[in-house]
Design an enzyme around this catalytic site. Structure first.
Site, short mmCIF file in Angstrom:
data_model
loop_
_atom_site.label_atom_id
_atom_site.label_comp_id
_atom_site.label_asym_id
_atom_site.label_seq_id
_atom_site.Cartn_x
_atom_site.Cartn_y
_atom_site.Cartn_z
CG HIS A 197 -1.94 1.05 1.23
ND1 HIS A 197 -3.08 0.99 0.47
CD2 HIS A 197 -2.01 2.22 1.90
CE1 HIS A 197 -3.81 2.07 0.68
NE2 HIS A 197 -3.17 2.84 1.54
CE1 TYR B 11 0.62 2.63 -5.24
CE2 TYR B 11 2.00 4.16 -4.02
CZ TYR B 11 0.76 3.78 -4.48
OH TYR B 11 -0.33 4.55 -4.19
CG HIS C 59 -10.34 3.98 2.22
ND1 HIS C 59 -10.93 4.38 3.38
CD2 HIS C 59 -9.02 3.98 2.49
CE1 HIS C 59 -10.00 4.65 4.29
NE2 HIS C 59 -8.84 4.41 3.77
CB SER D 32 -5.84 9.23 14.63
OG SER D 32 -5.92 8.34 15.70
CD GLN D 33 -8.82 8.82 8.47
OE1 GLN D 33 -9.23 9.36 7.46
NE2 GLN D 33 -7.77 8.02 8.46
#
Lengths: 237, 81, 737
Positions: free
Chosen positions: C43, C46, C89, C307-308
């Site tokens: 992820h 690559y 996603h 955490s966003q």
């Protein structure tokens, strides 16, 4: 006409309302940040824009109503200034008790973004003077909590004084259950205060005020306001 | 003293609850035929430093009426511990 | 110290562990190993795809920023540029559709405003299993509400995208979110940690244990225990992100901001090592300074938390208070957590004690590339279908109704009406046409946006499918009146360790690269998502193409709706007898297989140029790409959109089901006033493009007769209200019943 657009944290139609007042209508317009206060004499029109103030957490509009700017809005309303609450702005006006009733989630619990037809129930307001009574207009909605509620007493009083300004209807003007996008009591889409200077509406007139958007039905809300304010000045009211 | 308050906010009886209606439909769909009514509310937990239990009670009541519940459509109740 | 066993548990291969030991000159400790494991996951690194991605054209006269930054940037003149990126996603959405999709949207928006751009549009490319499956309904509804709640709250219109349904996506739905922003050239900011002694600040939300190891999770196949992994899905807070957006755009007005980077996959680890690696610098940071939402978090947890709604900001020394002041205005945290150094190391401290120290570049770019084996999968040898054995149905009305009610063709209004697509008052062609068009206030310009990919074509022939995805995206922009400019891509495939999957990947990329070169649409950003498979079933290869086009004069935009009774309807391009890969063959006739329609890039380019010329000269009233469902469906859609009928006649020597429902490429239908016909015919002749008259816009029924040597061989005749109702409600009926 001096216009103010209040920016709450989470407002997102503030730029659209600013554009409508300044660029479409050609009037001097300012943003007022929610932490600022202002004086009633500063503005002729105060717009509470759509969006998700404070994320709509707790209840839509519930937290925004306590901001310093809202104290000034309430004072301006008492002083007879014009207050236009669109979508989240309408929800804030309800929470602030400047308008009667409350808002719930849409009947089908889904966000709705599409055009609706509205019937102009009352054109004797500063916001609707350029519409004909009973006129059918097309205006987009974009909300998840537009399910207006008021108890029976409130409804009776509201209707008796001509407080209902816009109702959801079909293409031909019939106020039907099918034409009601969110479950609002008696298809209510917009109401005005007893003094007539505070309007709350769920549909977005600022999103249909220019030819390029393919619909100009909302433009007359802003033009009616301008005409009213300029008329008031001319008559020294 | 630290007081823990658990506040329940829900629609007044008679106010149609869109979420409750949807959940009722889903429960029936799942075979819970006995479901007669569903009401959805909010549970709010507050940790409060107050002078006394009475003081806390007064403050929580105030919070509910000012902000946590909308008296036009909602009722509230709370318990302190 | 941590050994090979620990490395294996974290998903690192032995040779990768050896490489880490070699780089460090010692064994890593557990924290260091954890950081490597997330950064060297597919992820983030690559590692499986890098050599193949080099085959894409990535530069051009309009490209201001190609791949390698948070998003790509393409010039649109007037000192303005479009910033864009698409990202998957998929895995989070498979286990928790609402939050998975919501945080996907949140992440891609941050990628755009990180570059200093104001996000102006979102698009979503979605794939699910069949809507007859109750779990698929749950996933579909959840994903749509997740996207809606996040995008709507942000006030960014969701103007387009696509939704397909096929069993290959049943357990592994695809959720690809694309965001587009507008920026002035001189405001572009990059993700660089330059300038020794400059301050590294963390802004936005607090850090918790949510989304631990999300990057590694996205690099594995989904299994039964994936559901048990629910905690690794992050929870989004769009309100926080809206504040972060406004605060960051205000911050980025200042010249003393050196760089900024979103904390996405692998959180603080990736943002710190990537910004340092890009600038060739190092970073020293102390995890004890990171504002937390949970107690007793270890340095390991702080470094890899996902955490966003957090950003890393690098500012010139002495401007820390200025940053705090801006973020305080928006009620957000802004804390200095470290400084830029010149030794190339990412040094992590806890209360002043070093707990990890690794070369930033090795973490960010050092994952050993893997050359995977590529082999044509066996299934491709058995795809041929003998068309002569397929009898053409007598009732063509019935065929059309079946096609229009297929969720793959039916109106997607049920989806896009849950998205706010009119906020910002720039959407001048809303969702539902071939491409969305936005005006750019203060200019005459507009941009057109689309996402496209037919995964089934790619499955049948990865090379042709890849080519077709790019060509169709460009065609969708052209029919809106826009010149295609650039691509952002989201390459969704199965497990790359399987030679057949890798073959699909390579061939799709080759096909896309060829078309992108031919159509002058370089790939300026993108994302690769592998391991989209469950048990033994991989998804169809699905290389989603997001494309932007430019209208110099937005007033010249065009839509697919027939506008005026009496207008003549013409076809640009040629009908073919191809049926392979069509929705008709598969869903109506129940025949899987065949070769997807061939695409000749030279013909494609000429058809597109001719159409664009006709639109720019103002000769046509509508233009619509012929795609899934073929000519009959394209004509029906133009009727439904225009609320009018059509009456036409087609003379052909081909199978008439192929003419009506085949998906032959490079075809566009246009409607125009009859007096413009000779001029359009002249333009088509000059461009060597085939043009034929199909019929006329006419109130009443939707009516086509197909004739061979003047003899009627097939007929569709059906009221438009009837097909409009079916096409408009098919998805709603499926989901709500």
């Amino acid at each position: 006409m001096k216009c103010a657009v209040i920016m709450f944290p989470g407002s997102n139609c503030d730029v659209d309302c600013y554009h409508a007042c300044r660029d479409v209508l050609g009037q001097p317009t300012e943003y007022v940040f929610h932490k600022e206060k202002f004086s009633s004499v500063d503005f002729d029109l105060i717009v509470l824009p759509g969006g998700f103030s404070y994320g709509d957490y707790l209840r839509a509009g519930a937290i925004a109503r306590f901001s310093p700017a809202m104290e000034s809005v309430i004072k301006a309303a008492e002083a007879g200034k014009l207050i236009l609450g669109i979508c989240n702005g309408f929800q804030i006006l309800l929470e602030a008790k400047l308008l009667p009733g409350a808002m719930k989630r849409n009947r089908d619990l889904k966000f709705h973004c599409h055009d609706v037809f509205l019937r102009v129930e009352n054109n004797n307001t500063p916001f609707t003077g350029l519409y004909k009574k009973g006129e059918i207009i097309k205006v987009p909605i974009a909300h998840g909590e537009g399910n207006y509620f008021a108890d029976r007493d409130t409804m009776e009083k509201l209707k008796a004084r001509g407080g209902v300004v816009f109702t959801y209807c079909d293409r031909d003007g019939n106020v039907t259950e099918e034409a009601n996008p969110n479950g609002s009591v008696e298809n209510i889409a917009g109401i005005v205060s007893e003094q007539g200077n505070v309007l709350g509406m769920m549909p977005h007139p600022e999103r249909c005020a220019e030819d390029i958007l393919g619909n100009t039905d909302g433009r007359r809300v802003f033009e009616s306001i301008l005409q009213y304010v300029e008329g008031s000045v001319a008559h020294g009211r | 003293m630290i007081i823990n308050a658990r506040i329940n906010v829900r629609f007044k009886s008679g106010v149609l609850d869109p979420q409750g209606t949807a959940i009722k439909g889903a429960l029936k769909h799942l075979g819970f035929d006995g479901v007669e009514d569903v009401r959805v509310g909010k549970l709010i937990e507050i940790k409060l430093d107050a002078a006394s239990k009475e003081d806390a009670e007064g403050q929580i009541k105030d919070m509910c009426e000012k902000l946590l519940a909308n008296p036009v459509i909602e009722d509230y109740s709370f318990e302190l511990s | 110290m941590a050994g090979r066993d620990d490395a294996r548990k974290l998903g690192l291969a032995d040779y990768e562990y050896d490489e880490i030991v070699k780089t460090l000159g010692r064994e890593p400790n557990y924290l260091e190993l954890g950081m490597y494991s997330v950064m060297w996951s597919e992820h983030c690194s690559y590692k499986n795809s890098k050599p193949v991605l080099k085959r894409f054209p990535t530069s051009g006269p309009r490209v201001l920023q190609g791949p390698g930054e948070n998003a790509g940037i393409v010039d649109i003149g007037d000192n303005l540029a479009v910033v864009m990126k698409v990202e998957s996603h998929n895995h989070p959405s498979a286990v928790e559709p609402y939050q998975g999709a919501a945080t996907g949207v949140g992440g891609i928006i941050r990628d755009i405003f990180t570059m200093g751009a104001r996000p102006v549009a979102l698009l979503d490319s979605l794939r699910f299993g069949s809507l007859d499956d109750p779990r698929v309904k749950y996933l579909f509804s959840g994903v749509v509400s997740g996207i809606a709640d996040y995008g709507n709250c942000m006030g960014i219109p969701t103007v387009g995208g696509e939704v397909y349904f096929d069993d290959s996506y049943r357990d592994n739905p695809l959720v690809n979110a694309m965001c587009v922003g507008i920026i002035q050239h001189d405001r572009i900011v990059k993700g660089r940690a330059a300038g020794v002694g400059n301050s590294v600040m963390l802004v936005g939300s607090t850090t918790g244990r949510d989304g631990m190891h999300g990057a590694s999770f996205a690099s594995e196949e989904l299994s039964e225990d994936s559901v048990a992994k629910r905690p690794s899905v992050q929870v989004g807070d769009p309100f926080m992100e809206k504040l972060l957006l406004e605060a960051c755009l205000e911050l980025l007005q200042n010249k003393w901001v050196v760089g900024i980077q979103d904390l996405g996959a692998a959180g603080l680890t990736s943002s710190s090592c990537e910004t340092a690696a890009r600038a060739g610098s190092g970073i020293e940071l102390d995890v004890a300074l990171v504002p937390r939402r949970e107690e007793n978090m270890t340095p390991y947890e702080v470094m890899i938390s996902e955490s966003q709604e957090r950003m890393l900001v690098i500012v010139e020394k002495g401007h820390e208070q200025d940053v705090k002041k801006i973020f305080e205005k928006w009620d957000l945290n802004a804390v200095k957590i470290g400084t830029v150094t010149d030794d190339g190391m990412l040094r992590v401290l806890e209360n002043g004690t070093v707990v990890a120290e690794v070369p930033a570049r090795s973490l960010a770019d050092g994952a050993p590339s893997v050359k995977r084996e590529s082999r044509k999968p066996d299934y491709m040898e058995t795809l041929d279908v003998d068309l002569s054995s397929i009898k053409i149905p007598a009732d063509l009305n019935d065929v059309l109704i079946k096609l229009l009610s297929s969720p793959n063709i039916a109106s997607k209004a049920w989806v896009y009406q849950q998205y706010d697509h009119t906020v910002r008052t720039d959407t001048v062609v809303p969702p539902g046409s071939d491409a969305a068009v936005l005006r750019i206030k203060g200019t005459k310009k507009g941009i057109a946006l689309t996402t496209d990919c037919n995964g089934y074509y790619c499955y049948l022939d990865p090379y042709e499918g890849g080519k077709q995805a790019v060509a169709e995206a460009a065609r969708n922009l052209v029919v809106a009146g826009a010149r295609p400019l650039a691509i952002t891509d989201c390459l969704n495939f199965g497990n790359p360790e399987k030679p057949g999957v890798y073959y699909q990947f390579e061939k799709c990329v080759d096909g896309m690269a060829e078309a992108a070169r031919y159509l002058n649409t370089p790939v300026i950003s993108g994302n690769v998502s592998f391991y989209n498979e469950t048990r033994e079933n991989a998804i169809y290869p699905t290389p989603v193409v997001g494309m932007v086009g430019l209208l110099e004069d937005v007033e010249k935009r065009c839509t697919m709706a027939f506008k005026k009774e009496g207008d003549v309807v013409v076809l640009l391009g040629e009908n073919t007898d191809e049926l392979g890969g069509s929705v008709y063959l598969r869903e109506v006739m129940g025949v899987k297989g065949g070769r997807p329609p061939r695409l000749n890039l030279d013909v494609e380019k000429r058809v597109q140029d001719c159409c664009l010329k006709a639109i720019e000269l103002g000769l046509v009233h509508s233009a619509h790409d012929v795609s899934e469902g073929g000519l009959a469906v394209a004509l029906a859609e133009s009727c439904i959109a225009g609320n009018t009928g059509f009456s036409g006649e087609i003379e052909t020597e081909l199978r008439h089901d192929a003419v009506l429902f085949g998906e032959g490429q490079s075809r566009i239908i246009m409607s125009l006033p009859e007096e413009n016909l000779s001029l359009i015919q002249k333009i088509a002749g000059e461009s060597n493009v085939n043009i034929s008259v199909l019929g006329f816009v006419k109130q009443g029924n939707f009516k086509i007769e197909v004739k061979h040597k003047g003899v009627n061989i097939g007929k569709i005749d059906i009221p438009v209200e009837e097909i409009a109702g079916i096409w408009g409600n098919a998805i709603r009926w499926k989901v709500e019943n």
